[in-house]
Design a protein around this motif. Sequence first.
Motif, PDB file in Angstrom:
ATOM      1  N   UNK A  90      -8.223   4.626  11.659  1.00 26.24           N
ATOM      2  CA  UNK A  90      -8.504   4.316  10.076  1.00 26.24           C
ATOM      3  C   UNK A  90      -9.643   3.120  10.174  1.00 26.24           C
TER       4      UNK A  90
ATOM      5  N   UNK B 119      -7.986  -4.338   1.092  1.00 25.66           N
ATOM      6  CA  UNK B 119      -8.618  -3.351   2.174  1.00 25.66           C
ATOM      7  C   UNK B 119      -8.783  -1.922   1.364  1.00 25.66           C
TER       8      UNK B 119
ATOM      9  N   UNK C 211      -4.254  11.051   4.145  1.00 30.01           N
ATOM     10  CA  UNK C 211      -4.863  10.133   3.565  1.00 30.01           C
ATOM     11  C   UNK C 211      -4.753   8.751   4.134  1.00 30.01           C
ATOM     12  N   UNK C 212      -5.835   7.699   3.907  1.00 30.44           N
ATOM     13  CA  UNK C 212      -5.604   6.491   4.101  1.00 30.44           C
ATOM     14  C   UNK C 212      -4.684   5.708   3.272  1.00 30.44           C
TER      15      UNK C 212
ATOM     16  N   UNK D 184       0.873  -1.231  -0.033  1.00 33.66           N
ATOM     17  CA  UNK D 184       0.167  -0.020  -0.030  1.00 33.66           C
ATOM     18  C   UNK D 184       1.121   1.291  -0.175  1.00 33.66           C
TER      19      UNK D 184
ATOM     20  N   UNK E 174      -9.549   1.831   2.486  1.00 34.86           N
ATOM     21  CA  UNK E 174      -9.381   2.697   3.756  1.00 34.86           C
ATOM     22  C   UNK E 174      -9.930   3.820   3.471  1.00 34.86           C
ATOM     23  N   UNK E 175     -10.673   4.224   4.802  1.00 33.05           N
ATOM     24  CA  UNK E 175     -10.996   5.932   5.027  1.00 33.05           C
ATOM     25  C   UNK E 175      -9.956   6.772   5.088  1.00 33.05           C
ATOM     26  N   UNK E 176     -10.139   8.153   5.121  1.00 34.95           N
ATOM     27  CA  UNK E 176      -8.898   9.210   5.624  1.00 34.95           C
ATOM     28  C   UNK E 176      -8.470   9.075   7.043  1.00 34.95           C
TER      29      UNK E 176
END
Lengths: 115, 113
Positions: free
Chosen positions: B88, B101, A41-42, A35, B103-105
């Motif tokens: 998160x 996955x 940000x996520x 990732x 993810x949100x911020x």
Amino acid sequence: DTGVSQDPRHKITKRGQNVTFRCDPISEHNRLYWYRQTLGQGPEFLTYFQNEAQLEKSRLLSDRFSAERPKGSFSTLEIQRTEQGDSAMYLCASSSGQGGNTEAFFGQGTRLTVV
Amino acid sequence: QKEVEQNSGPLSVPEGAIASLNCTYSDRGSQSFFWYRQYSGKSPELIMFIYSNGDKEDGRFTAQLNKASQYVSLLIRDSQPSDSATYLCAVMDRGSTLGRLYFGRGTQLTVWP
């Protein structure tokens, strides 16, 4: 330590240079994910391996990015001709792959700064 | 594109209070939900996961899932300053065994003494 291990923890490179990151997953985990996370940000999915097979790649993964997982153990993520927009935290995660509901555990991340 | 929405905060609560963190998701068929805690400059740490409607408790943490409303929340009881972090919310790709996955911020939580 039996967690996910990433190396290096920090990398500063000049624009245009190539960089390579390494991830060692939890030993019994056959699934490995990369990732990328930028500030505020996520994490965003880049790519996924099951054993040595790379089964999915995000559209975020341009042709300058390549990932490998030889022999289904550790993985490497290479970025060629780095750009300032590549500056981010690169996160590796692994999971056991048993069934559809499995938890993913992250390594410490590699923070890349392109100057 | 599957969306995961979180209020970015910051959420500020006093020590000992209950912190409530919320998350909504766009894919109605999503099955698996995760909460990660991330301290500044560190990587995400898994703290809770939930697969079934209802509540799941683990120590001071309770995850709540309402699939009909496409809503998942995390409650932190007896909040401590050490709980100050970004939380998160993550949703697993539906119908897939891959474990990808979304993810949100993240919601930034501050617990003040």
